[in-house]
Design a protein around this motif. Structure first.
Motif, PDB file in Angstrom:
ATOM      1  N   ILE A   1       0.840  -1.194   0.000  1.00  0.00           N
ATOM      2  CA  ILE A   1       0.000   0.000   0.000  1.00  0.00           C
ATOM      3  C   ILE A   1       0.877   1.246   0.000  1.00  0.00           C
ATOM      4  O   ILE A   1       1.808   1.379   0.797  1.00  0.00           O
ATOM      5  CB  ILE A   1      -0.943   0.011   1.210  1.00  0.00           C
ATOM      6  N   SER A   2       0.564   2.165  -0.889  1.00  0.00           N
ATOM      7  CA  SER A   2       1.366   3.370  -1.072  1.00  0.00           C
ATOM      8  C   SER A   2       1.259   4.309   0.127  1.00  0.00           C
ATOM      9  O   SER A   2       0.171   4.497   0.689  1.00  0.00           O
ATOM     10  CB  SER A   2       0.886   4.100  -2.331  1.00  0.00           C
ATOM     11  N   PRO A   3       2.375   4.937   0.522  1.00  0.00           N
ATOM     12  CA  PRO A   3       2.314   5.962   1.573  1.00  0.00           C
ATOM     13  C   PRO A   3       1.403   7.128   1.188  1.00  0.00           C
ATOM     14  O   PRO A   3       0.823   7.771   2.065  1.00  0.00           O
ATOM     15  CB  PRO A   3       3.775   6.421   1.694  1.00  0.00           C
ATOM     16  N   VAL A   4       1.288   7.402  -0.115  1.00  0.00           N
ATOM     17  CA  VAL A   4       0.390   8.472  -0.564  1.00  0.00           C
ATOM     18  C   VAL A   4      -1.044   8.137  -0.171  1.00  0.00           C
ATOM     19  O   VAL A   4      -1.776   8.970   0.382  1.00  0.00           O
ATOM     20  CB  VAL A   4       0.497   8.677  -2.089  1.00  0.00           C
ATOM     21  N   PHE A   5      -1.469   6.901  -0.452  1.00  0.00           N
ATOM     22  CA  PHE A   5      -2.827   6.479  -0.097  1.00  0.00           C
ATOM     23  C   PHE A   5      -3.015   6.485   1.415  1.00  0.00           C
ATOM     24  O   PHE A   5      -4.062   6.919   1.925  1.00  0.00           O
ATOM     25  CB  PHE A   5      -3.116   5.095  -0.663  1.00  0.00           C
ATOM     26  N   LEU A   6      -2.027   5.996   2.143  1.00  0.00           N
ATOM     27  CA  LEU A   6      -2.122   5.976   3.607  1.00  0.00           C
ATOM     28  C   LEU A   6      -2.243   7.394   4.157  1.00  0.00           C
ATOM     29  O   LEU A   6      -2.990   7.639   5.122  1.00  0.00           O
ATOM     30  CB  LEU A   6      -0.900   5.279   4.199  1.00  0.00           C
ATOM     31  N   GLY A   7      -1.522   8.344   3.545  1.00  0.00           N
ATOM     32  CA  GLY A   7      -1.613   9.735   3.994  1.00  0.00           C
ATOM     33  C   GLY A   7      -3.000  10.312   3.760  1.00  0.00           C
ATOM     34  O   GLY A   7      -3.557  11.001   4.631  1.00  0.00           O
TER      35      GLY A   7
ATOM     36  N   THR B   1      -5.769   8.616   3.516  1.00  0.00           N
ATOM     37  CA  THR B   1      -6.663   7.931   4.449  1.00  0.00           C
ATOM     38  C   THR B   1      -6.545   8.514   5.854  1.00  0.00           C
ATOM     39  O   THR B   1      -7.551   8.660   6.570  1.00  0.00           O
ATOM     40  CB  THR B   1      -6.349   6.425   4.479  1.00  0.00           C
ATOM     41  N   ALA B   2      -5.332   8.884   6.252  1.00  0.00           N
ATOM     42  CA  ALA B   2      -5.117   9.484   7.572  1.00  0.00           C
ATOM     43  C   ALA B   2      -5.825  10.832   7.679  1.00  0.00           C
ATOM     44  O   ALA B   2      -6.415  11.162   8.723  1.00  0.00           O
ATOM     45  CB  ALA B   2      -3.625   9.642   7.842  1.00  0.00           C
ATOM     46  N   VAL B   3      -5.788  11.622   6.604  1.00  0.00           N
ATOM     47  CA  VAL B   3      -6.501  12.904   6.598  1.00  0.00           C
ATOM     48  C   VAL B   3      -8.003  12.664   6.746  1.00  0.00           C
ATOM     49  O   VAL B   3      -8.686  13.358   7.514  1.00  0.00           O
ATOM     50  CB  VAL B   3      -6.200  13.683   5.297  1.00  0.00           C
ATOM     51  N   THR B   4      -8.517  11.661   6.030  1.00  0.00           N
ATOM     52  CA  THR B   4      -9.935  11.322   6.131  1.00  0.00           C
ATOM     53  C   THR B   4     -10.310  10.954   7.565  1.00  0.00           C
ATOM     54  O   THR B   4     -11.311  11.438   8.104  1.00  0.00           O
ATOM     55  CB  THR B   4     -10.280  10.151   5.191  1.00  0.00           C
ATOM     56  N   ALA B   5      -9.505  10.099   8.156  1.00  0.00           N
ATOM     57  CA  ALA B   5      -9.793   9.642   9.520  1.00  0.00           C
ATOM     58  C   ALA B   5      -9.726  10.789  10.522  1.00  0.00           C
ATOM     59  O   ALA B   5     -10.586  10.917  11.411  1.00  0.00           O
ATOM     60  CB  ALA B   5      -8.828   8.533   9.904  1.00  0.00           C
TER      61      ALA B   5
ATOM     62  N   PHE C   1     -14.880  20.043   4.305  1.00  0.00           N
ATOM     63  CA  PHE C   1     -14.212  20.033   3.003  1.00  0.00           C
ATOM     64  C   PHE C   1     -13.078  19.013   2.985  1.00  0.00           C
ATOM     65  O   PHE C   1     -12.947  18.222   2.035  1.00  0.00           O
ATOM     66  CB  PHE C   1     -13.674  21.426   2.693  1.00  0.00           C
ATOM     67  N   LEU C   2     -12.242  19.012   4.020  1.00  0.00           N
ATOM     68  CA  LEU C   2     -11.121  18.073   4.086  1.00  0.00           C
ATOM     69  C   LEU C   2     -11.621  16.632   4.155  1.00  0.00           C
ATOM     70  O   LEU C   2     -11.086  15.740   3.475  1.00  0.00           O
ATOM     71  CB  LEU C   2     -10.245  18.379   5.299  1.00  0.00           C
ATOM     72  N   PHE C   3     -12.640  16.397   4.963  1.00  0.00           N
ATOM     73  CA  PHE C   3     -13.159  15.038   5.138  1.00  0.00           C
ATOM     74  C   PHE C   3     -13.745  14.500   3.844  1.00  0.00           C
ATOM     75  O   PHE C   3     -13.390  13.399   3.393  1.00  0.00           O
ATOM     76  CB  PHE C   3     -14.214  15.026   6.244  1.00  0.00           C
ATOM     77  N   VAL C   4     -14.623  15.264   3.211  1.00  0.00           N
ATOM     78  CA  VAL C   4     -15.300  14.781   2.002  1.00  0.00           C
ATOM     79  C   VAL C   4     -14.307  14.632   0.844  1.00  0.00           C
ATOM     80  O   VAL C   4     -14.333  13.630   0.126  1.00  0.00           O
ATOM     81  CB  VAL C   4     -16.461  15.717   1.610  1.00  0.00           C
ATOM     82  N   THR C   5     -13.422  15.620   0.675  1.00  0.00           N
ATOM     83  CA  THR C   5     -12.477  15.557  -0.441  1.00  0.00           C
ATOM     84  C   THR C   5     -11.526  14.376  -0.295  1.00  0.00           C
ATOM     85  O   THR C   5     -11.308  13.614  -1.254  1.00  0.00           O
ATOM     86  CB  THR C   5     -11.663  16.858  -0.539  1.00  0.00           C
ATOM     87  N   SER C   6     -10.968  14.200   0.886  1.00  0.00           N
ATOM     88  CA  SER C   6     -10.024  13.091   1.077  1.00  0.00           C
ATOM     89  C   SER C   6     -10.734  11.745   0.983  1.00  0.00           C
ATOM     90  O   SER C   6     -10.207  10.789   0.386  1.00  0.00           O
ATOM     91  CB  SER C   6      -9.291  13.225   2.411  1.00  0.00           C
TER      92      SER C   6
END
Length: 267
Positions: free
Chosen positions: A13-19, A21-25, A44-49
């Motif tokens: 799993i890419s660190p980009v995707f993990l990052g 996902t972390a913003v979403t969480a 905005f941050l939650f929905v976009t991520s």
């Protein structure tokens, strides 16, 4: 001397995707705990991520199904790492879908993982590869709406409810648009293996313009109204009211200023 990436690297799993996902969480937790100082920005941050996460899962589903159908090249191309930067066209896969959400609040079908179709044997497998992406949006929509139809949101801040409702709307619109049998969209990809060679050849020339044609049609007021009425009906069946999606979109578009209906939520 360089060495080819290992099978494990191809699927890590890419660190980009993990990052992302972390913003979403983090943003989701801030809304859930009513910890956000400025609810609009956090929505905005939650929905976009979360939307970008769903785009990555959409493309991963295409690639994973292709892998199990015979195209082993998808691993070497990085499609199994969930990295949005690995797609053949990041503009179409990520940038444009996010831009359409920002400007119009609609779930634009993303895409492009390049599947080497000559490696795939059997028409059903070709259809399943195309169907896998939008089915992921369907599953994502069910996850987003589950707290509503399970009545599991008692005591949860309204900002979180509205953000989740708007995210569900994006997933439903993405699933429906993707499943349209229009060349260039996944719905046509499901049907294509079952069409005659002549029909496929004629449709191929239209494929680059299929998505543009769909959105041109959606600008017709009567079509637009019918489309979003259908979306509202689906969401209502899943326990999400159109007022909730409206307020979610309003909170998401924080740059538009306060709205009279939902403004009290962000005071």
């Amino acid at each position: 001397m360089t060495t080819a990436p290992s099978r494990r690297d191809d699927r890590r799993i890419s660190p980009v995707f993990l990052g992302i996902t972390a913003v979403t969480a983090a943003a989701g937790w801030a809304l859930w705990a009513d910890f956000a100082a400025d609810a609009r920005v956090v929505v905005f941050l939650f929905v976009t991520s979360a939307w970008v996460v769903s785009l990555c899962l959409h493309e991963y589903a295409h690639a994973r199904t292709a892998l199990h159908s015979g195209d082993i090249s998808v691993a070497a191309k990085g499609y199994l790492t969930l990295n949005p930067l690995a797609y053949t066209h990041a503009l179409l896969s990520v940038v444009l879908p996010v831009l359409f959400v920002v400007l119009g609040g609609i779930g634009l079908p993303g895409g492009a993982v390049f599947v080497e179709r000559h490696r795939i044997r059997g028409r059903l497998r070709h259809s399943l590869i195309s169907a896998a992406g939008p089915l992921t949006n369907v599953l994502f929509a069910l996850v987003c709406t589950a707290p509503f139809w399970l009545d599991a949101l008692d005591g949860v801040p309204e900002t979180f409810r509205f953000a989740l409702a708007f995210l569900a709307l994006l997933q439903v619109t993405a699933a429906i648009l993707n499943f349209l049998p229009v060349p260039g969209l996944d719905g046509y990809g499901v049907l294509e293996p079952w069409l005659s060679r002549g029909l496929r050849a004629r449709a191929e020339s239209f494929a680059p313009f299929g998505m543009l044609a769909v959105f041109a049609v959606l600008f017709i007021p009567s079509v637009n109204n019918a489309f979003f009425e259908a979306i509202d009906t689906i969401l209502s069946t899943l326990g999400v009211g159109d007022g909730q999606t409206y307020c979610g979109q309003n909170l998401y578009r924080f740059w538009t200023g306060r709205d009279e209906l939902c403004g009290s939520l962000v005071n």
